[in-house]
Design an enzyme around this catalytic site. Structure first.
Site, PDB file in Angstrom:
ATOM      1  N   SER A  12      18.587 -18.493   6.817  1.00  0.00           N
ATOM      2  CA  SER A  12      18.532 -17.209   7.517  1.00  0.00           C
ATOM      3  C   SER A  12      17.784 -17.332   8.847  1.00  0.00           C
ATOM      4  O   SER A  12      17.958 -16.502   9.728  1.00  0.00           O
ATOM      5  CB  SER A  12      17.815 -16.190   6.631  1.00  0.00           C
ATOM      6  OG  SER A  12      16.529 -16.670   6.294  1.00  0.00           O
ATOM      7  N   CYS A  74      18.241 -21.580   2.207  1.00  0.00           N
ATOM      8  CA  CYS A  74      17.659 -20.257   2.001  1.00  0.00           C
ATOM      9  C   CYS A  74      17.742 -19.847   0.529  1.00  0.00           C
ATOM     10  O   CYS A  74      18.830 -19.805  -0.059  1.00  0.00           O
ATOM     11  CB  CYS A  74      18.437 -19.254   2.852  1.00  0.00           C
ATOM     12  SG  CYS A  74      17.834 -17.578   2.711  1.00  0.00           S
ATOM     13  N   GLU A 153       5.798 -17.678   9.774  1.00  0.00           N
ATOM     14  CA  GLU A 153       6.461 -17.619  11.089  1.00  0.00           C
ATOM     15  C   GLU A 153       5.433 -17.611  12.225  1.00  0.00           C
ATOM     16  O   GLU A 153       5.632 -18.210  13.261  1.00  0.00           O
ATOM     17  CB  GLU A 153       7.292 -16.330  11.212  1.00  0.00           C
ATOM     18  CG  GLU A 153       8.516 -16.284  10.357  1.00  0.00           C
ATOM     19  CD  GLU A 153       9.723 -16.917  11.025  1.00  0.00           C
ATOM     20  OE1 GLU A 153       9.703 -17.094  12.243  1.00  0.00           O
ATOM     21  OE2 GLU A 153      10.670 -17.247  10.295  1.00  0.00           O
ATOM     22  N   CYS A 185      10.898 -19.960  -1.719  1.00  0.00           N
ATOM     23  CA  CYS A 185      11.274 -19.441  -0.396  1.00  0.00           C
ATOM     24  C   CYS A 185      11.043 -20.560   0.618  1.00  0.00           C
ATOM     25  O   CYS A 185      10.057 -21.304   0.505  1.00  0.00           O
ATOM     26  CB  CYS A 185      10.390 -18.236  -0.066  1.00  0.00           C
ATOM     27  SG  CYS A 185      10.601 -17.619   1.613  1.00  0.00           S
ATOM     28  N   HIS A 187       9.877 -20.605   3.481  1.00  0.00           N
ATOM     29  CA  HIS A 187       8.668 -20.537   4.299  1.00  0.00           C
ATOM     30  C   HIS A 187       7.393 -20.941   3.575  1.00  0.00           C
ATOM     31  O   HIS A 187       6.404 -21.281   4.207  1.00  0.00           O
ATOM     32  CB  HIS A 187       8.483 -19.096   4.813  1.00  0.00           C
ATOM     33  CG  HIS A 187       9.462 -18.713   5.864  1.00  0.00           C
ATOM     34  ND1 HIS A 187      10.824 -18.763   5.666  1.00  0.00           N
ATOM     35  CD2 HIS A 187       9.270 -18.274   7.138  1.00  0.00           C
ATOM     36  CE1 HIS A 187      11.431 -18.359   6.764  1.00  0.00           C
ATOM     37  NE2 HIS A 187      10.519 -18.060   7.669  1.00  0.00           N
TER      38      HIS A 187
END
Ligand code: DGL
Length: 268
Positions: A12, A74, A153, A185, A187
């Site tokens: 994503s 993702c 992020e 996930c 991240h």
């Protein structure tokens, strides 16, 4: 011939570069074409039908670039879209949920597995389903951890704020007496040190943290080896994004663990 074709990796946004990083460790000869849907990230807060629609558009673009297989980095897409993708695209689609679930089942002793993931992944029930495929005994306790995505992020991966956020999300898992926590996930591997510290403090020093990026990379290698599709030599990474955010280079470099040279913007 197909052996020389690139591997497509889809996410994503930029977080899937943690999977690229893991893939490069175990498959250094592969050419990787990575597509991050940075124009529409995050997917984790969106409904399943929207995620499937975006995922199909992005993966068709990678198929047009003649990739030999599609790796869905993702978790949110892997939770809701692979079946539709396999039906609509004529190539192998490898999701991240099953390898993560298998690694968690291998690591648990009590049979109680905690999963930290986006709200979309938790709502889909994909992890409990995947765990049930490999163990009749293991149970999954899911915990949505939405704040961890923007923290990663931002590169805000140390200090009080990420520590408190991680604590907030690990607490319910500790109460549920899990002995394994899956980073479900793209991240979360960036926040692994803080998450791990909270897991050790709240659950115990024996508790394990499972990173689905590494579990997935070993699965992709096994898949390619079985089909004699592993490419030798030195591979490279080509980055495609649907939008070039202001801090693109910095954020992408952080996820990839390397300098990001070249990027191409695609319009989907
Ligand atoms: N890539 C997503 C995942 O692994 C996290 C970011 C998003 O919400 O789009 O679930």
């Amino acid at each position: 011939m197909r052996r020389r074709a690139p591997l497509g990796v889809f996410d994503s946004g930029l977080g899937g570069l943690t999977v690229v990083r893991a893939l490069r460790e175990v498959l250094p000869g592969e050419d990787i074409v990575y597509l991050g849907d940075t124009a529409r990230v995050p997917y984790g807060t969106k409904g399943a039908a929207t995620v499937v629609k975006y995922a199909l558009a992005c993966s068709r673009h990678l198929v047009a670039r003649d990739v030999k297989a599609l790796v869905v980095a993702c978790n949110t897409v892997s939770a809701v879209a692979p079946e539709r993708m396999r039906v609509e695209l004529d190539l192998p689609v490898l999701g991240v949920i099953e390898p993560g679930a298998r690694a968690a089942v291998a690591a648990t002793r009590s049979g109680r597995i905690g999963v930290l993931a986006t709200a979309g992944t938790i709502a889909s029930g994909a992890y409990p389903r995947a765990v049930a495929q490999v163990s009749t005994r293991a149970e999954v306790v899911g915990q949505a951890a939405p704040l961890l995505v923007p923290l990663a992020e931002e590169g805000w991966t140390e200090g009080e704020v990420p520590r408190l956020a991680a604590r907030r999300y690990v607490e319910p898992l500790a109460r549920a007496t899990v002995d394994v926590v899956v980073l479900g996930c793209t991240h979360y591997p960036l926040l692994r040190p803080v998450i791990e510290a909270e897991v050790r403090a709240l659950i115990g020093p024996e508790a394990a943290v499972v990173d689905s990026a590494h579990a997935m990379a070993s699965d992709v290698r096994a898949f390619l080896e079985e089909r004699d599709l592993v490419r030798d030599g030195t591979g490279g990474v080509r980055l495609l994004v649907t939008d070039v955010p202001r801090t693109f280079r910095e954020v992408a470099g952080r996820f990839l663990g390397d300098v990001v040279e070249d990027v191409e913007q695609v319009d989907l």
